[in-house]
Design a protein around this motif. Structure first.
Motif, mmCIF file in Angstrom:
data_model
loop_
_atom_site.group_PDB
_atom_site.id
_atom_site.type_symbol
_atom_site.label_atom_id
_atom_site.label_comp_id
_atom_site.label_asym_id
_atom_site.label_seq_id
_atom_site.Cartn_x
_atom_site.Cartn_y
_atom_site.Cartn_z
ATOM 1 N N GLY A 135 -6.278 2.438 -1.250
ATOM 2 C CA GLY A 135 -6.468 1.151 -0.587
ATOM 3 C C GLY A 135 -6.746 1.316 0.889
ATOM 4 N N ALA A 136 -7.512 0.356 1.443
ATOM 5 C CA ALA A 136 -7.769 0.329 2.885
ATOM 6 C C ALA A 136 -8.009 -1.118 3.297
ATOM 7 C CB ALA A 136 -8.973 1.190 3.225
ATOM 8 N N PHE A 137 -7.547 -1.468 4.524
ATOM 9 C CA PHE A 137 -7.747 -2.829 5.021
ATOM 10 C C PHE A 137 -9.226 -3.058 5.316
ATOM 11 C CE2 PHE A 137 -3.285 -2.198 5.887
ATOM 12 C CZ PHE A 137 -2.724 -3.464 5.738
ATOM 13 N N THR A 138 -9.701 -4.256 4.990
ATOM 14 C CA THR A 138 -11.067 -4.644 5.375
ATOM 15 C C THR A 138 -11.021 -5.847 6.322
ATOM 16 O OG1 THR A 138 -11.173 -6.037 3.418
ATOM 17 C CG2 THR A 138 -12.178 -3.844 3.253
ATOM 18 N N ALA A 139 -9.896 -6.547 6.337
ATOM 19 C CA ALA A 139 -9.713 -7.707 7.221
ATOM 20 C C ALA A 139 -8.206 -7.979 7.264
ATOM 21 C CB ALA A 139 -10.442 -8.921 6.651
ATOM 22 N N ALA A 140 -7.810 -8.988 8.015
ATOM 23 C CA ALA A 140 -6.381 -9.297 8.121
ATOM 24 C C ALA A 140 -5.782 -9.518 6.727
ATOM 25 C CB ALA A 140 -6.200 -10.556 8.974
ATOM 26 N N LYS A 141 -4.725 -8.798 6.432
ATOM 27 C CA LYS A 141 -3.969 -8.931 5.182
ATOM 28 C C LYS A 141 -4.825 -8.784 3.910
ATOM 29 C CE LYS A 141 -1.619 -12.828 6.309
ATOM 30 N NZ LYS A 141 -0.520 -13.804 6.216
ATOM 31 N N THR A 142 -5.984 -8.140 4.072
ATOM 32 C CA THR A 142 -6.910 -7.988 2.936
ATOM 33 C C THR A 142 -7.253 -6.511 2.747
ATOM 34 O OG1 THR A 142 -7.846 -10.111 3.570
ATOM 35 C CG2 THR A 142 -9.117 -8.786 2.004
ATOM 36 N N LEU A 143 -7.154 -6.044 1.518
ATOM 37 C CA LEU A 143 -7.413 -4.627 1.245
ATOM 38 C C LEU A 143 -8.438 -4.465 0.132
ATOM 39 C CD1 LEU A 143 -3.886 -4.645 1.622
ATOM 40 C CD2 LEU A 143 -4.655 -2.336 2.062
ATOM 41 N N LYS A 144 -9.261 -3.434 0.327
ATOM 42 C CA LYS A 144 -10.180 -3.046 -0.746
ATOM 43 C C LYS A 144 -9.543 -1.854 -1.459
ATOM 44 C CE LYS A 144 -14.908 -1.408 -1.330
ATOM 45 N NZ LYS A 144 -16.140 -1.080 -0.628
ATOM 46 N N LEU A 191 0.857 -1.196 0.000
ATOM 47 C CA LEU A 191 0.000 0.000 0.000
ATOM 48 C C LEU A 191 0.888 1.239 0.000
ATOM 49 C CD1 LEU A 191 -2.917 1.073 0.166
ATOM 50 C CD2 LEU A 191 -2.729 0.999 2.648
ATOM 51 N N GLY A 192 0.875 1.977 -1.103
ATOM 52 C CA GLY A 192 1.744 3.159 -1.230
ATOM 53 C C GLY A 192 2.999 2.764 -1.999
ATOM 54 N N SER A 193 3.440 3.648 -2.915
ATOM 55 C CA SER A 193 4.532 3.232 -3.816
ATOM 56 C C SER A 193 5.816 4.024 -3.603
ATOM 57 C CB SER A 193 4.076 3.360 -5.272
ATOM 58 O OG SER A 193 4.079 4.719 -5.676
ATOM 59 N N GLY A 194 6.098 4.411 -2.338
ATOM 60 C CA GLY A 194 7.320 5.183 -2.046
ATOM 61 C C GLY A 194 8.590 4.368 -2.196
ATOM 62 N N ARG A 235 5.464 16.932 9.772
ATOM 63 C CA ARG A 235 4.696 15.947 9.012
ATOM 64 C C ARG A 235 3.695 15.183 9.872
ATOM 65 N NH1 ARG A 235 5.461 17.069 3.982
ATOM 66 N NH2 ARG A 235 4.877 14.951 3.388
ATOM 67 N N MET A 236 2.659 14.668 9.231
ATOM 68 C CA MET A 236 1.653 13.815 9.885
ATOM 69 C C MET A 236 1.583 12.488 9.121
ATOM 70 S SD MET A 236 -0.002 15.508 12.271
ATOM 71 C CE MET A 236 -1.660 14.859 12.380
ATOM 72 N N PRO A 237 1.545 11.369 9.847
ATOM 73 C CA PRO A 237 1.509 10.067 9.142
ATOM 74 C C PRO A 237 0.193 9.829 8.409
ATOM 75 C CG PRO A 237 1.333 9.768 11.532
ATOM 76 C CD PRO A 237 1.592 11.229 11.312
ATOM 77 N N ASN A 238 0.255 9.185 7.254
ATOM 78 C CA ASN A 238 -0.945 8.833 6.490
ATOM 79 C C ASN A 238 -1.488 7.500 7.012
ATOM 80 O OD1 ASN A 238 -0.730 11.101 4.837
ATOM 81 N ND2 ASN A 238 0.599 10.043 3.376
ATOM 82 N N THR A 239 -2.223 7.589 8.130
ATOM 83 C CA THR A 239 -2.749 6.376 8.764
ATOM 84 C C THR A 239 -4.268 6.409 8.894
ATOM 85 O OG1 THR A 239 -2.306 7.477 10.859
ATOM 86 C CG2 THR A 239 -0.698 5.846 10.162
ATOM 87 N N ARG A 240 -4.862 7.559 8.517
ATOM 88 C CA ARG A 240 -6.322 7.683 8.691
ATOM 89 C C ARG A 240 -7.057 6.993 7.549
ATOM 90 N NH1 ARG A 240 -8.482 13.571 10.006
ATOM 91 N NH2 ARG A 240 -10.397 12.447 9.590
ATOM 92 N N ASP A 241 -8.205 6.429 7.873
ATOM 93 C CA ASP A 241 -9.106 5.854 6.869
ATOM 94 C C ASP A 241 -8.474 4.745 6.041
ATOM 95 O OD1 ASP A 241 -10.970 7.745 7.741
ATOM 96 O OD2 ASP A 241 -10.264 9.229 6.278
ATOM 97 N N ILE A 242 -7.518 4.037 6.604
ATOM 98 C CA ILE A 242 -6.981 2.891 5.852
ATOM 99 C C ILE A 242 -7.233 1.577 6.616
ATOM 100 C CG2 ILE A 242 -5.334 4.137 4.389
ATOM 101 C CD1 ILE A 242 -3.091 3.314 6.317
ATOM 102 N N GLY A 243 -8.193 1.631 7.529
ATOM 103 C CA GLY A 243 -8.686 0.409 8.175
ATOM 104 C C GLY A 243 -7.670 -0.345 9.017
ATOM 105 N N LEU A 244 -6.707 0.370 9.574
ATOM 106 C CA LEU A 244 -5.650 -0.330 10.329
ATOM 107 C C LEU A 244 -6.240 -1.122 11.492
ATOM 108 C CD1 LEU A 244 -2.841 2.395 10.372
ATOM 109 C CD2 LEU A 244 -3.033 0.392 8.890
#
Ligand SMILES: Cc1cc2nc3c(=O)[nH]c(=O)nc-3n(C[C@H](O)[C@H](O)[C@H](O)COP(=O)(O)OP(=O)(O)OC[C@H]3O[C@@H](n4cnc5c(N)ncnc54)[C@H](O)[C@@H]3O)c2cc1C
Ligand SMILES: NC(=O)c1ccc[n+]([C@@H]2O[C@H](COP(=O)([O-])OP(=O)(O)OC[C@H]3O[C@@H](n4cnc5c(N)ncnc54)[C@H](O)[C@@H]3O)[C@@H](O)[C@H]2O)c1
Length: 469
Positions: A120-129, A15-18, A279-288
């Motif tokens: 992308g965002a997690f919907t379950a363990a190791k699974t992303l929508k 998730l993310g292409s840095g 800076r602020m981490p990009n952790t919101r709304d990704i279903g962590l």
């Protein structure tokens, strides 16, 4: 296009292409693994699109402008009355970025890693929508998943008027087609200082505001003083010890910052406002939380020293994992995760992080500063010379700055090297290799170094008379 609701299985989903992410993708895909990378906007992440490389492109253009303006020798070499055309400055950068993006796309194609443009965002363990940019959705599951979503510029919405002022961040500042008449920069850190000098050199009036009492405040006093006088001499206004109480107006038209400097009120007017305040981490709304991935106290993805998150099979790299905020660290995070995925035990513990601020001249450091060495109680000798003693600096008449090195008394080991001067980033790397090899400082003192290079100054540095801590 049809949406895919069935889960697609991959060896690796990223998730993310840095920097760290793409190296993992290309390396594992190149060795036959099934790899998918989800990226919402920037192919290759921040560095080539909106951060390191485009900012260095702007800085280089600004340096050429500065050289042309600065001395009689340079002036006679260019036509009279030249003007900076900001659309052309920005177009030059856009051309560079496009070339880099094309090179990235070729590497995806060549390696076989699948690049999926969407959020992308997690919907379950190791699974992303993934909500694809074309409006469709896909569900991906990875045997291993990497989070590399990076960070974004922090804009303090508690400051009245800040959000409605619609300040620039580095992203918009790198897309300017009009030269700001008066750019006010909030933050005298890395982003603030690099932009301040570049924009001043391109012709803007520039004011930098910081709540600390010094620019780059965590560095040693001589570094801070050197940078401070460089900025002042270039005509940049510095407002330090400043508390921002409010902002009015809109960036791009006119802004007014209401600040308090050591208790006295002050109003700072400008045409544009650039926020460069961390800076602020990009952790919101990704279903962590859905996937059992915890955050640290500071809000980054919690990782151990092998970059494993709290969820099995999920790893994090780069800034979102709280790693030091440099591209080369994200690259090193790739090495750590790569080796661990192959059964190794590489960790982030004790790694040496060099860095370079790309002002002109540069400031670079590897290892300890004097402040840090004192705090840690090291017994050291300090070698220090002005750049005026470096023959290359004399030959190009760029003698601002110094180099200095801390050497442990007992072992002759190099504890830290700092340089404020032309070529600092490259000279630092010579010292870093010496440190990595565990060699004493005398190895550099007695090394035959090509003349006249900036690195040759290391011979002079280590032949000078040191002072003791
Ligand atoms: C102006 C500026 C100049 C800099 N200059 C330097 C420099 O000279 N040298 C240096 O070493 N460092 C520099 N840095 C720091 C460097 O850019 C970062 O440390 C580095 O890019 C971080 O990489 P990363 O892999 O952590 O994340 P990034 O490269 O930021 O990658 C994260 C990617 O994830 C994507 N993403 C986020 N959320 C989602 C989601 N939900 N779905 C899909 N995609 C998502 C983002 O679009 C982004 O492309 C600079 C930073 C700035 C701001
Ligand atoms: N050359 C490079 O390697 C390079 C270049 C740019 C950025 N970076 C990386 O990106 C990171 C982020 O850069 P940055 O400049 O945004 O952050 P920074 O942490 O380097 O600097 C932020 C500055 O903003 C000030 N500040 C914060 N809030 C404030 C407020 N409310 N009022 C006044 N001042 C305030 C801080 O005191 C600090 O000086 C850096 O830490 C660096 O690791 C690296």
């Amino acid at each position: 296009m049809e949406s895919q609701t069935q889960i697609e299985d991959y060896d690796l989903v990223i998730l993310g292409s840095g920097a760290g992410s793409k190296l993992l993708a290309w390396t594992f895909a190149g060795s036959g693994k099934r790899v998918a990378v989800i990226e919402r906007k920037y192919v290759g992440g921040s560095c080539p699109n909106i951060a390191c490389l485009p900012s260095k492109n702007l800085i280089h253009t600004a340096q050429i402008v500065s050289d042309a303006r600065r001395s009689g020798v340079f002036r006679s070499a260019c036509s009279d009355g030249f003007a900076v055309e900001m659309p052309r400055v920005t177009d030059r950068k856009r051309t560079m970025v496009k070339g880099l993006v094309d090179a990235h796309l070729a590497l995806y194609k060549g390696s076989g890693a699948e690049l999926i443009m969407g959020s992308g965002a997690f919907t379950a363990a190791k699974t992303l929508k993934v909500e694809l940019n074309d409006g469709t959705t896909r569900m991906l599951r990875g045997e291993n998943v990497i989070i590399g979503t990076g960070t974004h510029a922090k804009i303090d919405d508690h400051i009245p008027g800040m959000l409605t002022a619609r300040p620039l961040t580095h992203v918009e500042a790198l897309e300017l087609d009009v030269l700001p008449e008066h750019l006010v920069i909030l933050g005298a850190g890395y982003v603030g200082l690099e932009f301040a000098q570049a924009m001043r050199r391109l012709g803007s009036r520039v004011t930098v505001i910081d709540h600390n009492s010094h620019v780059l405040h965590h560095e040693d006093e001589d570094v801070v003083e050197g940078l401070h006088s460089l900025l002042i001499e270039e005509g940049i206004e510095l407002v330090l010890n400043a508390k921002i109480n409010g902002v009015s107006g809109v960036s791009g038209k006119s802004v007014l910052l209401h600040v308090e400097v050591l208790g006295s009120p002050m109003a700072i007017a400008g045409t544009h406002l650039l926020v460069a305040a961390g800076r602020m981490p990009n952790t919101r709304d990704i279903g962590l939380e859905t996937a059992g991935i915890e955050l640290s106290h500071e809000g980054f993805v919690k990782v151990d020293d092998r970059l494993r998150t709290t969820a099995p099979g999920v790893w994090a790299v780069g800034e979102v994992a709280g790693s030091p905020r440099f591209t080369h660290v994200s690259v090193d995070d790739f090495r750590v995760v790569h080796d661990n995925l192959l059964g190794g035990e590489r960790t982030t513990t004790g790694r040496q992080v060099p860095f370079c601020l790309f002002t002109d001249p540069e400031f670079a450091r590897v290892g300890l500063s004097e402040k840090e060495a004192v705090a840690k109680g090291f017994d050291y000798r300090l070698f220090k010379i002005p750049m005026a003693e470096v023959l290359r600096a004399q030959s190009v008449m760029e003698t601002r700055g110094f180099m200095k090195c801390l050497v442990e008394c007992r072992t002759d080991r190099i504890l830290g090297f700092s340089m404020f001067g032309q070529g600092a980033g490259d000279v630092m790397t010579c010292v870093q290799i010496t440190m990595l090899g565990g060699l004493p400082y005398t190895a550099l003192r007695d090394l035959m170094i090509a003349h006249p290079t900036f690195a040759e100054g290391l011979g002079s540095l280590f032949s000078s008379v040191p002072t003791s801590s």
